[in-house]
Motif scaffolding. Structure first.
Motif, mmCIF file in Angstrom:
data_model
loop_
_atom_site.group_PDB
_atom_site.id
_atom_site.type_symbol
_atom_site.label_atom_id
_atom_site.label_comp_id
_atom_site.label_asym_id
_atom_site.label_seq_id
_atom_site.Cartn_x
_atom_site.Cartn_y
_atom_site.Cartn_z
ATOM 1 N N ASN A 1 1.343 -1.092 0.164
ATOM 2 C CA ASN A 1 -0.126 -0.085 -0.493
ATOM 3 C C ASN A 1 0.913 1.166 -0.159
ATOM 4 O OD1 ASN A 1 -2.033 -1.024 0.150
ATOM 5 N ND2 ASN A 1 -1.964 -1.393 2.664
ATOM 6 N N GLU B 1 -6.039 5.998 2.183
ATOM 7 C CA GLU B 1 -5.846 6.717 0.836
ATOM 8 C C GLU B 1 -5.360 6.995 0.456
ATOM 9 O OE1 GLU B 1 -9.268 8.778 1.264
ATOM 10 O OE2 GLU B 1 -10.264 7.218 2.483
ATOM 11 N N ILE B 2 -4.554 7.530 0.274
ATOM 12 C CA ILE B 2 -3.067 8.724 0.281
ATOM 13 C C ILE B 2 -2.054 7.695 0.281
ATOM 14 C CG2 ILE B 2 -1.383 10.593 0.850
ATOM 15 C CD1 ILE B 2 -3.435 11.313 3.130
ATOM 16 N N ASP C 1 -1.084 17.431 -1.234
ATOM 17 C CA ASP C 1 -0.126 17.307 -2.428
ATOM 18 C C ASP C 1 1.051 17.921 -1.362
ATOM 19 O OD1 ASP C 1 2.316 18.174 -3.462
ATOM 20 O OD2 ASP C 1 1.053 19.201 -5.214
ATOM 21 N N ALA D 1 -2.609 4.309 -1.102
ATOM 22 C CA ALA D 1 -3.124 3.447 -2.351
ATOM 23 C C ALA D 1 -2.480 4.309 -3.576
ATOM 24 C CB ALA D 1 -4.059 3.287 -1.543
ATOM 25 N N SER D 2 -2.685 6.341 -3.480
ATOM 26 C CA SER D 2 -3.638 6.483 -4.712
ATOM 27 C C SER D 2 -1.602 6.698 -4.673
ATOM 28 C CB SER D 2 -4.493 7.749 -4.430
ATOM 29 O OG SER D 2 -3.899 8.577 -3.488
ATOM 30 N N SER D 3 -0.319 7.363 -4.456
ATOM 31 C CA SER D 3 0.491 8.283 -4.390
ATOM 32 C C SER D 3 1.779 7.662 -3.732
ATOM 33 C CB SER D 3 0.490 9.047 -3.453
ATOM 34 O OG SER D 3 0.310 9.568 -2.209
#
Length: 231
Positions: free
Chosen positions: A6, A125-126, A76, A128-130
């Motif tokens: 992850n 979430e962060i 970001d 997993a996405s970045s």
């Protein structure tokens, strides 16, 4: 550098003025991963309650506001943001008005577990996405993400912390500026320490003292710890 499935998760705790926010953002940017300021979430909840006319001494009403507030965290590291229902509140949550009362929210024992769960969800979430996340705050290493790949307690002497924050908030370090900063930093740390331990590292958490380190040296020290843990 390898990471978990992850993404690598870095948790950094510490008192005000230790450098955790600026260092965390730089580290996340260097690694190309997301950033989460958990402390800003307490400030945002404080702002939301004041804006909605919720009495900060009404512990249950403030706790209920956690689910009600339309909080949006921009992750970001080069341009982190905090919005409420699409309204940017980055500047608003850093005002003295919020700083003077945020401890009422941060020490609310009905609020903390609810916000901590939101922080866990956001970290997941962060990452997993970045491809990863650097989350910083008060009890990220111990309560929010005790299983993070890297856990760091960033500390500094009171003198160093006051000087840094005074320059940041007031633009200098004269006696008046330091006195104003002391009220915001030392008093808040004292209040927050009643519900969160952020001056002594828990088992498995690395202590990084930045008192004598430059900003870049602090960043490099964290990056070294990340490389060691994920190589």
């Amino acid at each position: 550098m390898t990471s978990t499935s992850n993404g690598v998760r870095v948790a950094i705790d510490g008192p005000s003025g230790s450098g955790k926010s600026s260092v965390s953002k730089k580290v996340a940017a260097h690694l190309g991963i997301g950033y989460l300021d958990t402390g800003a979430m307490y400030r945002a909840l404080t702002w939301y309650c004041l804006d909605a006319g919720i009495d900060l001494d009404d512990t249950e009403a403030v706790a209920d506001a956690v689910a009600a507030m339309p909080l949006e965290m921009g992750t970001d590291p080069k341009a982190p943001s905090v919005s409420m229902g699409g309204k940017p509140i980055d500047a608003d949550i850093r005002t003295t008005r919020i700083a003077e009362v945020v401890s009422k929210v941060a020490t609310n024992l009905a609020v903390r577990p609810k916000l901590q769960q939101r922080q866990r969800d956001l970290m997941r979430e962060i990452a997993a996405s970045s491809g990863g996340v650097v989350a910083e705050g008060r009890d990220v290493t111990t309560v929010v993400a005790p299983d993070a790949d890297v856990r760091i307690l960033m500390v500094a002497s009171e003198e160093a912390r006051l000087a840094r924050r005074s320059k940041e908030v007031h633009g200098g370090v004269d006696e008046t500026m330091l006195a104003a900063t002391r009220a915001q930093i030392v008093d808040r740390d004292k209040a927050d320490s009643t519900v969160s331990s952020f001056m002594t590292a828990a088992d498995g958490v690395v202590t990084l003292d930045t008192s004598e380190l430059t900003f870049q040296q602090s960043v490099e020290a964290v990056l070294t710890l990340v490389e060691r843990a994920t190589a």
